[in-house]
Every structure is written in structure tokens, then in C-alpha cells.
Design a protein around this motif. Structure first.
Motif, PDB file in Angstrom:
ATOM      1  N   LYS A  70      -3.383   9.075   3.297  1.00 22.96           N
ATOM      2  CA  LYS A  70      -4.109   8.455   2.110  1.00 22.96           C
ATOM      3  C   LYS A  70      -4.605   6.924   2.564  1.00 22.96           C
ATOM      4  N   ASN A  71      -4.084   6.469   3.520  1.00 22.74           N
ATOM      5  CA  ASN A  71      -4.320   5.126   3.786  1.00 22.74           C
ATOM      6  C   ASN A  71      -5.224   5.054   5.209  1.00 22.74           C
ATOM      7  N   THR A  72      -5.469   6.090   5.693  1.00 24.16           N
ATOM      8  CA  THR A  72      -5.904   6.109   7.311  1.00 24.16           C
ATOM      9  C   THR A  72      -7.333   5.295   7.253  1.00 24.16           C
ATOM     10  N   VAL A  73      -8.120   5.517   6.215  1.00 31.67           N
ATOM     11  CA  VAL A  73      -9.536   4.764   6.339  1.00 31.67           C
ATOM     12  C   VAL A  73      -9.283   3.233   6.097  1.00 31.67           C
ATOM     13  N   ASN A  74      -8.485   3.084   5.279  1.00 36.00           N
ATOM     14  CA  ASN A  74      -8.090   1.484   5.124  1.00 36.00           C
ATOM     15  C   ASN A  74      -7.423   0.724   6.421  1.00 36.00           C
ATOM     16  N   ILE A  75      -6.704   1.565   7.128  1.00 27.43           N
ATOM     17  CA  ILE A  75      -6.113   1.081   8.378  1.00 27.43           C
ATOM     18  C   ILE A  75      -7.161   0.979   9.344  1.00 27.43           C
ATOM     19  N   LEU A  76      -8.061   1.805   9.435  1.00 30.87           N
ATOM     20  CA  LEU A  76      -9.220   1.869  10.390  1.00 30.87           C
ATOM     21  C   LEU A  76     -10.239   0.731  10.111  1.00 30.87           C
ATOM     22  N   MET A  77     -10.503   0.325   8.878  1.00 27.56           N
ATOM     23  CA  MET A  77     -11.419  -0.635   8.338  1.00 27.56           C
ATOM     24  C   MET A  77     -10.720  -1.998   8.774  1.00 27.56           C
ATOM     25  N   LYS A  78      -9.567  -2.058   8.491  1.00 29.89           N
ATOM     26  CA  LYS A  78      -8.694  -3.446   8.911  1.00 29.89           C
ATOM     27  C   LYS A  78      -8.857  -3.485  10.599  1.00 29.89           C
ATOM     28  N   MET A 151       1.722  -4.773   7.670  1.00 30.46           N
ATOM     29  CA  MET A 151       1.521  -4.985   6.011  1.00 30.46           C
ATOM     30  C   MET A 151       0.709  -3.973   5.622  1.00 30.46           C
ATOM     31  N   ALA A 152       0.820  -2.758   6.279  1.00 34.04           N
ATOM     32  CA  ALA A 152       0.089  -1.347   5.893  1.00 34.04           C
ATOM     33  C   ALA A 152       0.475  -0.938   4.633  1.00 34.04           C
ATOM     34  N   GLU A 153      -0.265  -0.106   3.894  1.00 29.78           N
ATOM     35  CA  GLU A 153      -0.249   0.678   2.901  1.00 29.78           C
ATOM     36  C   GLU A 153      -0.015   0.085   1.413  1.00 29.78           C
ATOM     37  N   ARG A 154      -0.318  -1.238   1.487  1.00 32.37           N
ATOM     38  CA  ARG A 154      -0.072  -2.060   0.055  1.00 32.37           C
ATOM     39  C   ARG A 154      -0.821  -3.378   0.008  1.00 32.37           C
ATOM     40  N   THR A 155      -1.637  -3.848   1.263  1.00 32.28           N
ATOM     41  CA  THR A 155      -2.187  -5.071   0.906  1.00 32.28           C
ATOM     42  C   THR A 155      -3.872  -4.707   0.631  1.00 32.28           C
ATOM     43  N   LYS A 156      -4.016  -5.772  -0.154  1.00 32.80           N
ATOM     44  CA  LYS A 156      -5.750  -5.693  -0.600  1.00 32.80           C
ATOM     45  C   LYS A 156      -6.313  -5.902   0.551  1.00 32.80           C
ATOM     46  N   PHE A 157      -7.558  -5.187   0.753  1.00 33.93           N
ATOM     47  CA  PHE A 157      -8.496  -5.598   1.788  1.00 33.93           C
ATOM     48  C   PHE A 157      -8.931  -6.694   1.826  1.00 33.93           C
ATOM     49  N   VAL A 158      -9.532  -7.411   0.906  1.00 35.64           N
ATOM     50  CA  VAL A 158     -10.094  -8.579   0.709  1.00 35.64           C
ATOM     51  C   VAL A 158      -8.927  -9.664   1.426  1.00 35.64           C
ATOM     52  N   ASP A 159      -7.732  -9.490   1.039  1.00 39.69           N
ATOM     53  CA  ASP A 159      -6.891 -10.444   1.563  1.00 39.69           C
ATOM     54  C   ASP A 159      -6.471 -10.376   3.090  1.00 39.69           C
ATOM     55  N   ILE A 424      -5.784 -14.827  -5.706  1.00 37.71           N
ATOM     56  CA  ILE A 424      -6.441 -13.569  -5.802  1.00 37.71           C
ATOM     57  C   ILE A 424      -5.393 -12.363  -5.988  1.00 37.71           C
ATOM     58  N   GLY A 425      -4.231 -12.751  -5.633  1.00 43.00           N
ATOM     59  CA  GLY A 425      -3.120 -11.469  -5.721  1.00 43.00           C
ATOM     60  C   GLY A 425      -3.300 -10.754  -4.194  1.00 43.00           C
ATOM     61  N   LEU A 426      -1.856 -10.593  -3.507  1.00 43.33           N
ATOM     62  CA  LEU A 426      -1.972  -9.828  -2.243  1.00 43.33           C
ATOM     63  C   LEU A 426      -1.642  -8.453  -2.181  1.00 43.33           C
ATOM     64  N   ARG A 427      -1.227  -7.992  -3.203  1.00 43.54           N
ATOM     65  CA  ARG A 427      -0.660  -6.685  -3.411  1.00 43.54           C
ATOM     66  C   ARG A 427      -1.467  -5.743  -4.229  1.00 43.54           C
ATOM     67  N   VAL A 428      -1.927  -4.355  -3.818  1.00 49.25           N
ATOM     68  CA  VAL A 428      -2.661  -3.483  -4.750  1.00 49.25           C
ATOM     69  C   VAL A 428      -1.701  -2.980  -5.929  1.00 49.25           C
ATOM     70  N   SER A 429      -2.486  -2.437  -6.933  1.00 52.30           N
ATOM     71  CA  SER A 429      -1.622  -1.984  -8.045  1.00 52.30           C
ATOM     72  C   SER A 429      -0.768  -0.736  -7.562  1.00 52.30           C
ATOM     73  N   GLU A 430       0.162  -0.567  -8.609  1.00 51.13           N
ATOM     74  CA  GLU A 430       1.118   0.573  -8.421  1.00 51.13           C
ATOM     75  C   GLU A 430       0.301   1.704  -8.132  1.00 51.13           C
ATOM     76  N   ASP A 431      -0.600   1.901  -9.071  1.00 52.79           N
ATOM     77  CA  ASP A 431      -1.418   3.279  -9.227  1.00 52.79           C
ATOM     78  C   ASP A 431      -2.157   3.440  -8.001  1.00 52.79           C
ATOM     79  N   GLU A 432      -2.732   2.438  -7.317  1.00 56.28           N
ATOM     80  CA  GLU A 432      -3.502   2.383  -6.252  1.00 56.28           C
ATOM     81  C   GLU A 432      -2.586   2.501  -5.086  1.00 56.28           C
ATOM     82  N   GLU A 433      -1.424   2.200  -4.998  1.00 53.02           N
ATOM     83  CA  GLU A 433      -0.376   2.299  -3.829  1.00 53.02           C
ATOM     84  C   GLU A 433      -0.153   3.829  -3.712  1.00 53.02           C
TER      85      GLU A 433
END
Length: 451
Positions: A70-78, A151-159, A424-433
Motif C-alpha cells: 500500500k506504500n509502493t507508489v510513495n516509495i517509488l516517488m521518493k 522513514m518509510a510508510e509514515r512520512t508526508k511526501f512534501v516533507d 507543516i507536520g512531518l507525519r501523515v494522519s493515522e487513517d492515512e497510515e
């Protein structure tokens, strides 16, 4: 006879490389041979740099495989964007800080300017300088991309995007200027250069800097939901060990550019010797980590074995040009054992590093740098380390470099991550995680279910 050979080489090289053939003289022959030698070195360095760039793909696959689907796209984007943005930041600021004329002589820190100001001679591009720039650029990208795994699986992309810019613009170049400032201009001698610090290809300059930055990030973030419960460590398994293994093979291949390519020259064949020490440290690291996990867990663990190979590669990166094959094997064996116990240690103190990046790059990078002070042999270049009669002086220099690297990279990154957390906040919300970062952060899935 020597003149005849030189004339022959000059004629051949001018026919191949030059538009207009020049009269064959001893002077022109020597000039042609020198040009051919320079161009061969530039070609080798660029090819090695391209291999190091391909390591970005390896990092992306390792991190994606070690984390959940569920976090693969995020890892690839980073992994895609840290190099893209990092390239621009390194060109804008980082390269000049690392290699430009020093503001504080003997300490480091070049004056800030575009990289172009250092790459042009009389307003024209200098191919040797451009070659050096592209090779150093891919190293900067490596330091940045290490952080994403920790920092995988819980960091905001913008950060992560913001930090990628800052590490390539400031964090990595500032320490790099202390240890490598003389590589571009021999007159620039940072503090560690003057001290005689050995870090041939960057166990500390590249890998530990990235690893300690990742450690700062994961501490500020806190662990993933469900990782530690009732004092127990609950494993969160990766979703695809096939692509993780492929990623490690790509990284192993890329290291043949990373370490041998740092010669920036084919002269004397030193790159071949370095390729051999690099390979044997990786192999030894894989074997020792497999054995340790087999003993501890009663079964050989694929994830830690893969990381064992990477641990050996990271460890040999500093002393690769200064040690024998047998010493490289010992360094790799220790790295493979060290990475296993380091991963277990960080889990024990509830530092959640999903891919083991801190252990592989931070801890084993430090070990490899220290190992240069123990195993270096004058016969392989440089000085003798402690185990070969060189005394303790080089070891003390290595320890100093490791310490400065940790204090700077961890400290600077900690400040940056806390600043991001409280703005701006470093971590995504609980629901998003729980749902995964792919859909809510990127509106896409790596493995969409067809309906």
C-alpha cells in the motif's frame, strides 16, 4: 623505437579523434597520447557514474520490497524525486559548498555559487570538470535516497521533498567539504583532508551521512502503528522479496561504479583491484549475516541476508583502495554480523527503521571507516593501519572523522526534522497510515485491483 611507437600512436589517434590531421612529430605524438589518456579517464568516470545512478533503481526496489504494498507508489516517488530535486539543489548550492574556494581555509565550506562557475574555463565548458561534476552528483543523490527507507510508510511526501533539497544542498556537502574538498582543487584542504582521513569512496561521507540523517528522521517520526506492542516487537513484513533481492543485485552491480569509479582514472589498473576487494566484502557480508540469522532464528533470513551484502559493500567503501582481499573479507564478515545485531538493537529501543537503512549505511559505514585505520596496507596504497604495524594514529583520525560525521549529519538533520514537525507536520494522519500512502498522497496504486 620509443619515438616510432609514439608516432604510430599519434597517427592513429589523430585519424580517429581529430578532424584535421597534424604533422606527426614527437611533441604532437605525446600530446595525442595525453589527450587519449584523458579522454579514456573521462569515459571511465562517466560510465562508473552511470552505474552509480542506476543504484537509484536498486534503492527503490529494495525499499519497495521491504515495505507494504500500500506504500509502493510513495516509495517509488521518493526515490525518483530525491535524485531529481537533489540534482538541482546540488547544482545550485551543494557542489560549490563542497568543492568551491573555501571561506574558512583549513576547515572547509566553499563559497556559495552555481556549479557553472567552477565548471567553465574562460567561459567555455571544461570536460574534465563536467566529468567530475556528474560523478559527484550521483554520490549526492545516493546520500539523499538512503533517508527514504528509514522513514518509510509514515512520512508526508512534501516533507521528504523539502529534506531531499536540504541534504543535497547543505547537509551532505558541508561534511563532504571537510573530507573531500581537495579532490576538485588540491589547494582546498578541509579539516579531515589535512588530518589524513581515509574515506576513498564514502563509507562515512556518503553512507553514514545518509544513515545518520535517516536515524534523526525516524526518531522524530516515531514508530509505525502496531510495530511495538506490550513491550514486544511485532514484525511488519515487506510485500515482495523478489524485487528486494533484485534491488540488492542492482546495488551490488552499481557498487562496481561507486568504488572502482572513484579512481576517476584507469591508470595502473587500480580500479580492478578495488573491484575485487569490493566484491569479496559483499560476499562475506552476505554469508556472515546468513549464518548469524540461521543461528539466532533457526532459519536463514532473506531480508537480513540481503542487508548483509549491502553492509559489506558499505563497509568496504572507505578502505577499498587500501586493503587486501583477505582484509576485505574480514571487513565484510564483521559488517554482516554487525548489521544483524544493529537491526535487533534499534528494534529493542523502539527505533523503527523499515528497511534497516540506519544499520546498513550508518552503523556499517562507521565500521568501514574505522576499519581503514585497522587494515590499511601501504602496499595497496596509503599508509599501514594498526594491524599492519602502522600504530594507532590513523585509527584515531578515522574515529575522529566518524565522530564528526555523526554529530553533524545527525544533529543538522534532527534540527531540520523538528522544524518540519512543528511547522507543516512531518507525519501523515493515522487513517492515512492505515489505508496506505499511495492513494491519499498520490491518488494511485502500484497494484490496482481490476474490476
Amino acid at each position: 623505437m620509443r619515438i616510432l611507437i609514439l608516432l604510430t600512436l599519434a597517427f592513429a589517434s589523430s585519424a580517429i579523434w581529430a578532424d584535421d590531421a597534424a604533422p606527426a612529430t614527437a611533441e604532437s605524438a605525446l600530446s595525442a597520447v595525453a589527450t587519449l589518456r584523458d579522454e579514456t579517464n573521462w569515459l571511465w568516470t562517466c560510465i562508473a557514474g552511470f552505474l552509480v545512478f542506476f543504484m537509484q533503481a536498486g534503492f527503490a526496489l529494495v525499499e519497495a520490497g521491504f515495505t507494504r504494498a500500500k506504500n509502493t507508489v510513495n516509495i517509488l516517488m521518493k526515490n525518483f524525486m530525491d535524485f531529481s530535486l537533489g540534482s538541482l539543489a546540488y547544482w545550485l548550492i551543494g557542489f560549490s559548498i563542497m568543492f568551491g574556494p573555501q571561506l574558512l581555509s583549513g576547515i572547509g565550506f566553499g563559497s556559495i555559487s552555481l556549479a557553472d562557475s567552477l565548471l567553465l574555463v574562460d567561459g567555455k565548458p571544461d570536460p574534465s570538470k563536467f566529468t567530475f561534476f556528474i560523478f559527484q552528483l550521483v554520490f549526492a543523490g545516493t546520500a539523499a535516497t538512503i533517508v527514504s527507507g528509514a522513514m518509510a510508510e509514515r512520512t508526508k511526501f512534501v516533507d521528504y521533498v523539502i529534506f531531499s533539497v536540504l541534504i543535497t544542498a547543505f547537509v551532505y556537502p558541508i561534511f563532504g567539504s571537510l573530507a573531500w574538498s581537495n579532490l576538485f582543487n588540491p589547494d582546498n584542504k578541509g579539516y579531515l583532508v589535512e588530518a589524513g582521513f581515509i574515506d576513498f569512496a564514502g563509507s562515512t561521507v556518503v553512507h553514514s551521512v545518509g544513515g545518520w540523517a535517516g536515524l534523526a528522521g525516524t526518531i522524530v517520526l516515531g514508530p509505525r502503528i502496531g510495530k511495538y506492542q506490550d513491550g514486544k516487537v511485532l514484525p511488519i513484513l515487506g510485500h515482495n522479496m523478489t524485487i528486494a533481492a533484485l534491488g540488492v543485485f542492482i546495488l551490488w552491480l552499481g557498487w562496481f561504479g561507486f568504488n572502482p569509479g572513484s579512481t576517476t582514472s584507469v591508470a595502473n589498473g587500480t580500479f580492478a583491484i578495488i573491484a575485487v576487494t569490493t566484491n569479496f566484502a559483499a560476499a562475506a557480508g552476505a554469508v556472515s549475516s546468513m549464518i548469524v540469522t540461521w543461528i539466532l532464528f533457526k532459519k536463514p533470513d532473506i531480508g537480513l541476508t540481503l542487508n548483509g551484502a549491502l553492509a559489506g559493500l558499505v563497509a568496504i567503501t572507505a578502505p577499498c583502495a587500501n586493503v587486501s582481499i583477505s582484509s576485505a573479507i574480514i571487513i565484510g564478515l564483521v559488517g554482516g554480523v554487525l548489521v544483524v545485531f544493529s537491526v535487533l538493537f534499534f528494534d529493542k529501543i523502539h527505533v523503527d527503521d523499515p528497511v534497516g537503512a540506519v544499520s546498513v549505511h550508518g552503523v556499517c559505514g562507521a565500521w568501514g571507516t574505522i576499519a581503514a585505520g585497522l587494515f590499511a596496507e601501504q602496499a595497496f596504497g596509503g599508509v599501514n593501519g594498526l594491524f599492519f604495524g602502522g600504530g594507532i594514529d590513523q585509527l584515531l583520525v578515522q574515529l575522529q572523522g566518524v565522530g564528526i560525521g555523526f554529530v553533524w549529519a545527525f544533529g543538522a538533520s534532527l534540527v531540520i526534522f523538528f522544524a518540519l514537525k512543528f511547522t507543516i507536520g512531518l507525519r501523515v494522519s493515522e487513517d492515512e497510515e492505515i489505508q496506505g500512502l499511495d492513494i491519499l498522497e498520490h491518488g494511485n496504486e502500484a497494484y490496482p485491483i481490476s474490476k
